[in-house]
Design a protein around this motif. Sequence first.
Motif, PDB file in Angstrom:
ATOM      1  N   TYR A  94       1.696  -5.485   2.495  1.00  0.00           N
ATOM      2  CA  TYR A  94       0.374  -6.008   2.834  1.00  0.00           C
ATOM      3  C   TYR A  94       0.077  -7.258   2.031  1.00  0.00           C
ATOM      4  CZ  TYR A  94      -2.504  -5.132  -1.343  1.00  0.00           C
ATOM      5  OH  TYR A  94      -3.064  -5.196  -2.591  1.00  0.00           O
ATOM      6  N   ALA A 122      -3.166   8.140   1.152  1.00  0.00           N
ATOM      7  CA  ALA A 122      -3.080   6.942   0.319  1.00  0.00           C
ATOM      8  C   ALA A 122      -3.050   7.323  -1.156  1.00  0.00           C
ATOM      9  CB  ALA A 122      -4.263   6.025   0.597  1.00  0.00           C
ATOM     10  N   ALA A 172      -2.072   1.217  -4.571  1.00  0.00           N
ATOM     11  CA  ALA A 172      -1.414  -0.026  -4.175  1.00  0.00           C
ATOM     12  C   ALA A 172      -0.829  -0.700  -5.403  1.00  0.00           C
ATOM     13  CB  ALA A 172      -2.410  -0.963  -3.493  1.00  0.00           C
ATOM     14  N   GLN A 226       0.870  -1.161   0.000  1.00  0.00           N
ATOM     15  CA  GLN A 226       0.000   0.000   0.000  1.00  0.00           C
ATOM     16  C   GLN A 226       0.910   1.215   0.000  1.00  0.00           C
ATOM     17  OE1 GLN A 226      -3.558   0.113   0.119  1.00  0.00           O
ATOM     18  NE2 GLN A 226      -3.385  -2.076  -0.377  1.00  0.00           N
ATOM     19  N   GLU A 283       6.069   3.003   1.291  1.00  0.00           N
ATOM     20  CA  GLU A 283       5.245   1.820   1.054  1.00  0.00           C
ATOM     21  C   GLU A 283       5.084   1.048   2.354  1.00  0.00           C
ATOM     22  OE1 GLU A 283       7.675  -0.255  -1.711  1.00  0.00           O
ATOM     23  OE2 GLU A 283       6.979   0.894  -3.448  1.00  0.00           O
ATOM     24  N   VAL A 307      -5.301  -2.891   6.610  1.00  0.00           N
ATOM     25  CA  VAL A 307      -6.164  -2.026   5.819  1.00  0.00           C
ATOM     26  C   VAL A 307      -7.588  -2.590   5.782  1.00  0.00           C
ATOM     27  CG1 VAL A 307      -4.400  -0.963   4.376  1.00  0.00           C
ATOM     28  CG2 VAL A 307      -5.340  -3.193   3.727  1.00  0.00           C
ATOM     29  N   THR A 361      -7.563  -8.960   4.964  1.00  0.00           N
ATOM     30  CA  THR A 361      -6.388  -8.106   4.824  1.00  0.00           C
ATOM     31  C   THR A 361      -5.398  -8.325   5.964  1.00  0.00           C
ATOM     32  OG1 THR A 361      -7.581  -6.333   5.956  1.00  0.00           O
ATOM     33  CG2 THR A 361      -7.592  -6.308   3.539  1.00  0.00           C
ATOM     34  N   GLY A 416      -0.593  -3.201   6.006  1.00  0.00           N
ATOM     35  CA  GLY A 416      -0.888  -2.228   4.953  1.00  0.00           C
ATOM     36  C   GLY A 416      -1.233  -0.832   5.407  1.00  0.00           C
TER      37      GLY A 416
END
Length: 252
Positions: free
Chosen positions: A243, A103, A106, A88, A240, A200, A223, A226
């Motif tokens: 994830y 964000a 990804a 991510q 980064e 996430v 998940t 992340g």
Amino acid sequence: MRLAPILLSMVAVSSAAPSNIFNNIYDFSDELAEFYGKVSKYIDDVRHNVTPSATCDTSKISLPSFASGLPSPDGATPMYVALGRGTQNYTCADSTSSSTPVAIGAVASLYNATCIAANYPDLMEMLPNIAYKIALPANEYASMPPANIQLMGHHFFYDSTTPEFNLDTTAIKQYGVAMTKKQSQLNAPSSAAKGENGAVAWLYLTTTTGTVGEYKKVYRVNTASGSPPDTCKGMPSAFEVQYAANYYFFGN
């Protein structure tokens, strides 16, 4: 009796997996032990005729129970399930506590876990919690441990608001392309592997213009890690976070 091919492929990883699974840095031994313990049980069941189906019947695929907090597939047909492993990505306006990470998408490799999801959903749900701390194979087309599954495609962002899932891995393996838009999200459950900052959210996405194939809905579930830190203090302008997640693709 022949063992189910899916189970054999999982067992094969013990001799084919990258060494970084078993070195001293890797600290998920409990999860790996549980994963392979379940694989061994399924193999024993096959040997004693208590046999989960060895076929890949996608009609048996269903979302994990926690995903009930997201909109339902509403009769859409399960098509594929992929284990996603990547990063991510975030930016920071500055490196102070007054800024928060933003964000920017990804990037992930997607591995075809459709038959695992159809036949062994408990194993499927375990995979991201293990995989997010395993480095991607140096050879892009190598299989991904711990389930020894093959590359299916790649996930990235076409633009700032359009997650793309390009499942055309090679000239022979053409699974189409899902261009998507996020519709809703759900905080990851407490059982998710949090990494340094948390897992996430689980997502529900619908397809948009540019989709190739019958894809209609995509779910990001199970998940692991992340999430960014709460603030940008001490962070670079771009960074980064590793994830993993399971992606469920539904179509007509």
